[in-house]
Enzyme design. Sequence first.
Site, mmCIF file in Angstrom:
data_model
loop_
_atom_site.group_PDB
_atom_site.id
_atom_site.type_symbol
_atom_site.label_atom_id
_atom_site.label_comp_id
_atom_site.label_asym_id
_atom_site.label_seq_id
_atom_site.Cartn_x
_atom_site.Cartn_y
_atom_site.Cartn_z
ATOM 1 N N GLY A 56 38.796 104.487 -6.981
ATOM 2 C CA GLY A 56 37.721 103.510 -7.083
ATOM 3 C C GLY A 56 36.353 104.148 -6.947
ATOM 4 N N ASP A 57 36.204 105.038 -5.976
ATOM 5 C CA ASP A 57 34.931 105.735 -5.794
ATOM 6 C C ASP A 57 34.612 106.643 -6.973
ATOM 7 O OD1 ASP A 57 33.934 104.954 -3.145
ATOM 8 O OD2 ASP A 57 35.746 105.872 -2.385
ATOM 9 N N VAL A 58 35.614 107.371 -7.440
ATOM 10 C CA VAL A 58 35.379 108.340 -8.505
ATOM 11 C C VAL A 58 34.996 107.648 -9.809
ATOM 12 C CG1 VAL A 58 36.527 110.035 -9.971
ATOM 13 C CG2 VAL A 58 36.810 110.149 -7.501
#
Length: 385
Positions: free
Chosen positions: A167-169
């Site tokens: 999700g962050d990437v």
Amino acid sequence: MESLFDGLTILELGHVIAAPFAASLIGDFGAQVIKIEDPGSGDMLRRSGPRKDGVPLWWKSAARNKSSVAVDLRLAEGQALVRKMVERADVVIENFRPGTLERWGLGWEELHAANPRLIMLRISGHGQIGPESAKPGYGRVGEAMSGAVHITGHPDRPPTHFGFSLGDVTTGIMGAFAVAGALFKREAIGDRFDGECIDLALYESLFRGIDWQVILYDQLNFVAERQGNQFQVSPSPVSDTYLSGDGVWYTVATGTVRSVQSLLELLGGTTLRNDPKYATQELQMLHREELGEMVRQWFAENNSDIVEKACASSGVVAARIFTPAEMFSSPTFAARQSLVEVADQELGPVRVTGVVPRLTNFPGSVRSTGPGLGIHGQEVLTPPP
């Protein structure tokens, strides 16, 4: 050689993963990334993950190509210093909870006033607007909201998060894309450009990637459920992962009738390939359990050398499921510089992921590893002559 973003200055007020990853992607292509960190503890990644001789390894890779300046944003002096730095910056990237920078006098209105041509990327759990904007949000929250976790895993098991910070990437990638677009527009319209504030919530990038879920629910009231390795929209007769006799895991791609027939010929010759019950995709799907069992047995009976030679000669698309050991020995990874070596002051030579994507005329590079806390303060804060 000249890089894509040479001469660009990014002020990173981010922490942990999403915003720093966006800045890192742009930094790989030549931008100067000035990372603002808390003087006492710095970014949490400095204290996360395994260490070697007390040195945090994740930090060395994640914070590459960045300068570190220690500034206390809670103090008026620190806030004034950042506003001064913004005057010379092209981009500000941040991922504080909405309202935090505003309380410190560092919100969009204040920074835009200091630099009318500024581009600001704001990443947060639920976005800058909306009824839940003030709630805390992390990558796992974004993954859960996106719908991706709901369809990940096996039918008889709970929903499963991914083995890394997907999700962050993905949010970082989407953020870097937005910044690049805003930079293009700034150059295209010149003096008419009046800044750009980009509002990106952590759930939105993965949500955009599984767009088929929305229209299927809207038009058919269809809710996709977990199906293991099976692709939801366009299922394949062979979709699992398979273990060779010497313990190597493989995946097999069978998206067409012909690809399944090539696999059948590998398993049982022309007789099995021409079996009428596998003649169409519908029939292949009808018999997918027995087909999958045949594939599983064949892999178990052969070692990896035989598997790879047999698949290559028969036109079966199969691939090892790579571990870092396979990556480090892969001729493809070597030829494409997917792993690069860079000198680190504490660890000596280290290998990290290479620059992606690969540009011919304006390539990126890994010039340095994650820096010590605040070591570039004097260098960065000294005004140019």
